[in-house]
Write a protein that holds these residues in place. Structure first.
Motif, PDB file in Angstrom:
ATOM      1  N   VAL A 177      44.024  41.206  38.922  1.00 16.22           N
ATOM      2  CA  VAL A 177      43.698  40.241  37.876  1.00 16.22           C
ATOM      3  C   VAL A 177      43.301  40.981  36.609  1.00 16.22           C
ATOM      4  O   VAL A 177      42.635  42.022  36.664  1.00 16.22           O
ATOM      5  N   ASN A 178      43.737  40.475  35.469  1.00 17.58           N
ATOM      6  CA  ASN A 178      43.345  41.037  34.182  1.00 17.58           C
ATOM      7  C   ASN A 178      41.819  41.054  34.081  1.00 17.58           C
ATOM      8  O   ASN A 178      41.154  40.040  34.294  1.00 17.58           O
ATOM      9  N   LYS A 179      41.259  42.225  33.774  1.00 17.95           N
ATOM     10  CA  LYS A 179      39.805  42.376  33.761  1.00 17.95           C
ATOM     11  C   LYS A 179      39.129  41.473  32.737  1.00 17.95           C
ATOM     12  O   LYS A 179      37.936  41.163  32.857  1.00 17.95           O
ATOM     13  N   GLN A 180      39.851  41.068  31.716  1.00 19.19           N
ATOM     14  CA  GLN A 180      39.262  40.202  30.698  1.00 19.19           C
ATOM     15  C   GLN A 180      39.182  38.746  31.136  1.00 19.19           C
ATOM     16  O   GLN A 180      38.516  37.931  30.497  1.00 19.19           O
ATOM     17  N   ARG A 181      39.871  38.418  32.220  1.00 21.46           N
ATOM     18  CA  ARG A 181      39.881  37.032  32.712  1.00 21.46           C
ATOM     19  C   ARG A 181      38.899  36.902  33.884  1.00 21.46           C
ATOM     20  O   ARG A 181      39.192  37.280  35.007  1.00 21.46           O
ATOM     21  N   LYS A 182      37.727  36.391  33.598  1.00 23.21           N
ATOM     22  CA  LYS A 182      36.716  36.203  34.629  1.00 23.21           C
ATOM     23  C   LYS A 182      36.906  34.898  35.409  1.00 23.21           C
ATOM     24  O   LYS A 182      36.248  34.680  36.429  1.00 23.21           O
ATOM     25  N   ASP A 183      37.810  34.039  34.917  1.00 21.70           N
ATOM     26  CA  ASP A 183      37.999  32.725  35.540  1.00 21.70           C
ATOM     27  C   ASP A 183      39.085  32.726  36.620  1.00 21.70           C
ATOM     28  O   ASP A 183      39.366  31.689  37.220  1.00 21.70           O
ATOM     29  N   ILE A 184      39.715  33.869  36.846  1.00 21.41           N
ATOM     30  CA  ILE A 184      40.818  33.939  37.806  1.00 21.41           C
ATOM     31  C   ILE A 184      40.457  34.911  38.924  1.00 21.41           C
ATOM     32  O   ILE A 184      39.909  35.993  38.672  1.00 21.41           O
TER      33      ILE A 184
END
Length: 395
Positions: A63-70
């Motif tokens: 998961v993209n580290k900037q996306r905390k919602d996924i």
């Protein structure tokens, strides 16, 4: 030709110490190039082996580290496994922590894996067995250790049945060793073992339970056909984005491509270092020129005598070029032997497979000999163009 070589060796033997120094300069340059090129090849092979053994398949999904919602969930794993081009996919969890055994402690990298993980990642049991489906389903406190970890604590590899304590989720948990596997950065740990953590594998369900999580850190995917790996990666990416109604939230890395990039980088570094070492061969060639000019000056009267009894310019020039060739060849052979011996010694000490780049060694020898002969042309030309009358009058 044999007579020219004998004459060259006899002339070089007149000033033994000077000849030894000149040969040594060539040998040092050749040994440096051989050693550096060998280190580059051995290092590239070792790192490629480690990349294959550290637990990463053909594709690595995170998961993209900037996306905390996924988060990567069980439904994502099932969706990936349903894609026709995917041979298998496994969840991977990873945490740096501490290990305690026999009153000793060490840093450890804990990998949470699934049953059948050896189909994707390179782990094979030397002793005991891998995780079973029941181990995964029950989230049991079983673990696998690599051979280095076993030897580090017990001095032997077979420690099946032994107990260890792992710090997971803020508290230590007791685990039973059910298998010892031959993986986990063995070559790198031999080189810089005190800086690398040891490796322990546990069921990913156990890590989820102890960490209070239901998601994964990564999903490793093995593709059926490597020629369509990019297309498969795009299909997986689109499937995850559609299923989770998001865009730009996932990273997919082609590990084979990362290997190629790393290999190219290492080739560039090895080439630059070899070129720098090759400069010493040019310096050694200048040394040959200097020594031969001195030799021409010392043997001026001898050259005059040879010319007066019938030796022409070609014979004199060929004689001095043979001396330059002989010095370069002896130095190249000695340097190659020293470089190879140093490389073999290093590989034996660190337990790394020895590789010899024979084409590179051959090119190095050719370059050293040719450069030595080229630098011997001018002194040979000077000697060949001495006038017999002037040479005989020289004191």
């Amino acid at each position: 030709m044999r007579e020219y070589v004998k004459c060259a060796l006899r002339n070089l033997g007149r000033k033994k110490f000077r000849t030894i120094l000149t040969i040594s300069s060539i040998a040092i340059g050749v040994a440096s190039v051989v050693l550096i090129s060998t280190i580059g090849d051995v290092g590239k092979y070792a790192i490629n082996e480690e990349l294959s053994n550290l637990g990463i398949g053909s594709l690595s999904i995170s998961v993209n580290k900037q996306r905390k919602d996924i988060k990567l969930k069980q439904s994502d794993l099932a969706a990936i496994n349903s894609i026709s081009q995917v041979e298998s996919a496994i969840p991977i969890m990873m945490e740096y922590s501490s290990l305690s055994m026999r009153g000793l402690a060490a840093n450890v990298a804990i990998w949470g894996i699934d049953a059948g993980a050896n189909q994707i990642i390179s782990i094979s049991p030397s002793y005991g067995h891998l995780f079973t489906r029941s181990d995964i389903a029950s989230g049991s406190n079983y673990c696998l250790v690599d051979a280095n970890t076993a030897k580090g604590f017990y001095g032997r590899e077979n420690i099946v049945g032994k107990q260890m304590r792992l710090l997971i989720g803020g508290s230590y948990e007791d685990f039973t060793v059910v298998g010892v596997v031959a993986s986990g950065g063995n070559a790198m740990q031999n080189l810089i073992g005190e800086y690398l953590p040891m490796f322990v594998y546990v069921p990913y369900t156990t890590m989820q339970r102890l960490l209070g999580r239901s998601n994964f850190d990564q999903i490793a995917v093995k593709v059926q056909d490597s020629t369509i790996i990019d297309q498969t990666a795009n299909d997986i990416l689109r499937g995850l984005e559609v299923a989770n109604r998001t865009k730009g939230g996932y990273n997919i890395e082609n590990v084979a491509r990362q290997k190629d990039k790393l290999n190219n980088l290492m080739n560039i570094v090895a080439t630059i270092l070899s070129a720098i070492a090759g400069i010493s061969l040019v310096v050694a060639g200048l040394g040959i020129m200097t020594v031969m000019l001195v030799s021409v000056n010392e043997r001026t009267r001898e050259i005059g005598i040879k010319k007066s009894i019938g030796a022409n310019r070609g014979i004199i020039m060929y004689e001095f070029l043979t001396e330059a060739f002989t010095i370069s060849m002896i130095g190249s052979i000695m340097g190659t032997i020293v470089g190879v011996l140093l490389a073999v010694t290093g590989c034996v000490l660190f337990g790394i497979k020895m590789l010899l780049n024979l084409p590179m060694i051959g090119l190095t020898i050719i370059f050293a000999v040719v450069s030595g002969v080229i630098f011997g042309v001018y002194p040979s030309w000077v000697a060949a163009n001495l006038r017999p009358v002037d040479a005989l009058r020289y004191e």
